[in-house]
Design a protein around this motif. Structure first.
Motif, short mmCIF file in Angstrom:
data_model
loop_
_atom_site.label_atom_id
_atom_site.label_comp_id
_atom_site.label_asym_id
_atom_site.label_seq_id
_atom_site.Cartn_x
_atom_site.Cartn_y
_atom_site.Cartn_z
N LEU A 24 19.20 -6.33 20.16
CA LEU A 24 20.37 -5.41 20.44
C LEU A 24 21.75 -5.72 20.28
O LEU A 24 22.49 -4.96 19.77
N ALA A 25 21.97 -7.09 20.62
CA ALA A 25 23.33 -7.58 20.30
C ALA A 25 23.82 -7.61 18.67
O ALA A 25 24.85 -7.26 18.50
N GLU A 26 22.74 -8.22 18.27
CA GLU A 26 22.99 -8.10 16.83
C GLU A 26 22.93 -6.84 16.05
O GLU A 26 23.88 -6.59 15.00
N GLN A 27 22.36 -6.03 16.69
CA GLN A 27 22.44 -4.55 15.79
C GLN A 27 23.76 -4.07 16.16
O GLN A 27 24.42 -3.43 15.33
N ALA A 28 24.12 -4.20 17.28
CA ALA A 28 25.69 -3.45 17.73
C ALA A 28 26.75 -4.22 17.13
O ALA A 28 27.53 -3.44 16.63
N ALA A 29 26.55 -5.52 16.87
CA ALA A 29 27.73 -6.32 15.96
C ALA A 29 27.75 -5.76 14.51
O ALA A 29 28.68 -5.47 13.88
N ALA A 30 26.37 -5.75 13.99
CA ALA A 30 26.39 -5.05 12.68
C ALA A 30 26.72 -3.53 12.50
O ALA A 30 27.28 -3.39 11.39
N ASN A 31 26.36 -2.89 13.29
CA ASN A 31 26.83 -1.39 13.37
C ASN A 31 28.19 -1.08 13.64
O ASN A 31 28.87 0.05 13.47
N SER A 32 28.94 -2.24 14.10
CA SER A 32 30.57 -2.02 14.37
C SER A 32 31.14 -1.95 13.24
O SER A 32 32.32 -1.73 13.13
N MET A 33 30.63 -2.54 12.18
CA MET A 33 31.35 -2.68 10.81
C MET A 33 30.81 -1.40 9.89
O MET A 33 30.13 -1.10 9.66
N ALA A 34 32.14 -0.92 9.75
CA ALA A 34 32.43 0.65 9.31
C ALA A 34 31.75 0.39 7.91
O ALA A 34 30.99 1.47 7.37
N SER A 35 31.87 -0.58 7.15
CA SER A 35 31.39 -0.45 5.50
C SER A 35 29.82 -0.82 5.45
O SER A 35 29.35 -0.60 4.24
N ALA A 36 29.35 -1.62 6.62
CA ALA A 36 27.84 -1.81 6.40
C ALA A 36 27.09 -0.74 6.78
O ALA A 36 27.33 0.24 7.65
N PRO A 37 25.68 -0.70 6.10
CA PRO A 37 24.80 0.43 6.53
C PRO A 37 24.25 0.17 7.80
O PRO A 37 24.20 -0.94 8.35
N ARG A 38 24.03 1.34 8.53
CA ARG A 38 23.29 1.47 9.93
C ARG A 38 22.22 0.64 10.01
O ARG A 38 21.23 0.86 9.27
N GLN A 39 22.21 -0.29 11.01
CA GLN A 39 20.75 -1.16 11.27
C GLN A 39 19.99 -0.44 12.21
O GLN A 39 20.67 0.05 13.31
N ARG A 40 18.85 -0.26 11.93
CA ARG A 40 17.86 0.38 13.03
C ARG A 40 16.94 -0.81 13.39
O ARG A 40 16.54 -1.90 12.74
N LEU A 41 16.72 -0.65 14.64
CA LEU A 41 15.93 -1.93 15.59
C LEU A 41 14.63 -2.05 14.84
O LEU A 41 14.33 -3.42 14.71
N GLY A 42 13.92 -0.96 14.49
CA GLY A 42 12.67 -1.40 14.15
C GLY A 42 12.53 -2.27 12.75
O GLY A 42 11.81 -2.99 12.67
N GLN A 43 13.67 -1.63 12.05
CA GLN A 43 13.64 -2.26 10.74
C GLN A 43 14.10 -3.82 10.80
O GLN A 43 13.61 -4.84 10.31
N MET A 44 14.98 -4.12 11.69
CA MET A 44 15.51 -5.62 11.91
C MET A 44 14.25 -6.24 12.46
O MET A 44 13.83 -7.57 12.11
#
Length: 566
Positions: A24-44
């Motif tokens: 969840l921490a890694e997902q939140a960090a990745a999704n905070s970047m505006a240019s990066a595609p949204r990360q979904r937990l299941g995919q991770m």
């Protein structure tokens, strides 16, 4: 409060609380970047190999109270799948399965993406969606198949409303007519999918197209009923049949060219309620006939077969139901026997594979060229080896047995469930037991089992019910290499790709000849197989599963328990 996906996975012991917090921490960090595609937990989780796609799909279905669907066994019409644009389907991983009276049935890899589902409603103008959950890999596979087949086939279907093959047959552009384009697309797709048969079946609502792949039929496409007459007529023209005759069954042969390769096909028509059904059998070419060691025989069985084929005379029987691979085994044996010093003659109905270096004779009951008449004629041709496609009656059986007594090696087939039943079938036909035992050298019973897909196979443990049905001690799995396919694009998400044989056999010994003449029963033969320590079909299937050449479920499906060994 509504549960979250991570909580469901923790409750199912797929993840631990610590691992979930890290994700969840890694997902939140990745999704905070505006240019990066949204990360979904299941995919991770899948990418990190912490859980399989199937486990994520089950968890999502549990979370949202939805059904999970296995698309490997779900018929998907490419035309229906194309109700939404390909870009939308691939971006959101959505697959339209069917248009029902209550709305659209849609498979989604991420059913929590409500915006994607709203886009489907807007594009299809369907208010109600019945959403089910499927794995992303299965959805991608079906989307690729829908567009690859439908790009050629669906465009042709739209032009078939009033098209007539009879009119097109006389035109210079016959190869460009919608019917020809549709059939070329279907036959080409069937060959690439390694299908053995293509079924063109007229139904009330349309023409259903199915392929038989690895012995199992799969739905492929449904085309409008208006396309039926043209497709049937085109197939008849290809195979030299009478297009005006629609009241009686017809059989013919055709040549199919796919990707610069040409193969033979057998075409069979059958008048039915809603029109003529056509089955196209795609025949194996001579270069694809396997050698004996490639059939799946165990080393001891292979040695037995090769030593028997080295004898100058005797009868060898291959038994099994239709579709059990008997023809391939016969051709593999014949290939081994073909030498300049031997005269090999075959009697077949029909000739499925054309082999070089031998004489192949077509049996034709209508003209009087029966198996019995053919054997009499062949024996006057100075043969060393005679292949009789099938023993169907007493006369053919008696001639084959007598031919094997007079210095010829004879190979043939019987439709029986086991090796022991083949011998009693001959006596039931009226053949004297002494003639059977004097001529018969070897009986081989066989089945074909599907093999795990090499690209997605992984170690697995079968369920307790399967082990119990197969009478397997779970401790046997400790030293086994059991594998099962997980499903991928190459195997059509079935987990299987290709087939191999499992065999049971016994040799006719002097002691068995004496016992069988005194008591011609299956019990005597079964006891002889036990004495010879020959594995039954069920034993052979279990051995193949333990070796990883098939699955335990497949061995249970294909083989039967031997009542005489219980």
């Amino acid at each position: 409060m509504r549960r979250r996906l991570g909580e469901v996975l923790v409750a199912r012991n797929v993840l631990t609380e610590v691992v979930l917090d890290e994700l969840l921490a890694e997902q939140a960090a990745a999704n905070s970047m505006a240019s990066a595609p949204r990360q979904r937990l299941g995919q991770m989780i899948v990418e990190k190999e912490l859980a399989s796609e199937a486990e994520i799909a089950d968890a999502l279905a549990d979370l949202l109270a939805l059904d999970v669907v296995d698309l490997a066994s779900e018929p998907v019409d490419p035309t229906t799948a194309r109700m939404i644009p390909r870009a939308m389907a691939e971006r959101f991983q959505l697959l339209v399965l069917a248009k029902e009276s209550t709305g659209l049935r849609v498979a989604a890899a991420d059913p929590t993406n409500v915006l994607a589902l709203d886009d489907v409603r807007i594009h299809t103008r369907e208010r109600s969606l019945h959403v089910v959950v499927a794995t992303p890999t299965q959805i991608r596979s079906h989307l690729a198949r829908a567009w690859s087949l439908a790009d050629d086939a669906a465009d042709a279907v739209h032009l078939l409303a009033v098209d007539s093959i009879d009119d097109a047959a006389d035109s210079d552009d016959v190869d460009q007519t919608p019917t020809v384009r549709l059939l070329d697309a279907l036959l080409g797709d069937a060959v690439r999918a390694h299908a053995s048969d293509v079924h063109v079946e007229p139904q009330r609502e349309g023409i259903r197209i199915r392929y038989r792949i690895d012995g199992v039929l799969r739905d492929v496409l449904t085309v409008p009923r208006s396309a039926g007459p043209g497709m049937v007529s085109r197939l008849k023209i290809m195979s030299g049949l009478d297009i005006a005759e629609r009241r009686v069954p017809q059989d013919g042969r055709a040549r199919v060219s796919v990707d610069d390769h040409t193969l033979d096909a057998r075409v069979s028509t059958l008048p039915a309620l809603h029109g003529e059904k056509v089955v196209v059998r795609l025949l194996t070419i001579a270069q694809q006939i396997p050698d004996l060691p490639e059939l799946g025989l165990q080393p001891e069985q292979l040695a037995t077969v090769e030593s028997t084929l080295a004898k100058p005379q005797g009868l060898v029987l291959i038994t099994g139901p239709t579709g059990s691979g008997k023809t391939n085994t016969l051709y593999a044996a014949i290939n081994q026997l073909v030498t300049p010093e031997r005269n090999v003659v075959t009697l077949e109905d029909p000739i499925e594979v054309q082999l070089g270096g031998i004489t192949q004779v077509q049996v034709n009951e209508r003209t009087g060229m029966t198996f019995a008449r053919g054997i009499r004629a062949v024996l006057r041709q100075d043969p060393d080896v005679v292949l009789v496609g099938e023993i169907r009656d007493k006369e053919t059986a008696e001639l084959a047995l007598r031919a094997s007594l007079t210095g010829h090696l004879v190979l043939s087939t019987l439709h029986t469930n086991s090796a022991a039943q083949a011998v009693t079938r001959l006596t039931d036909m009226g053949i004297a037991p002494y003639l059977v035992t004097s001529s018969l050298e070897l009986v081989v019973a066989q089945r074909l089992v599907r093999t795990p897909c090499p690209l997605c196979a992984a170690p697995y443990e079968p369920g307790e019910e399967v082990l119990e049905s197969l009478d397997i001690d779970p401790r046997q799995l400790q030293h086994a290499t059991a594998t099962a396919g997980q499903g991928c694009v190459e195997c059509g998400e079935s987990g299987y790709r290709g087939r191999t044989g499992v065999f049971e056999m016994f040799q006719m010994t002097q002691a068995l000849r004496r016992d069988f003449v005194a008591d011609p029963s299956e019990f005597v033969l079964a006891n002889a197989m036990t004495t010879q320590r020959q594995p039954s079909l069920r034993d052979a299937g279990v051995t193949a599963a333990l070796q990883g050449r098939t699955t335990f479920e497949e061995a249970l499906r294909v083989t039967h328990a031997d009542a005489y060994r219980d």
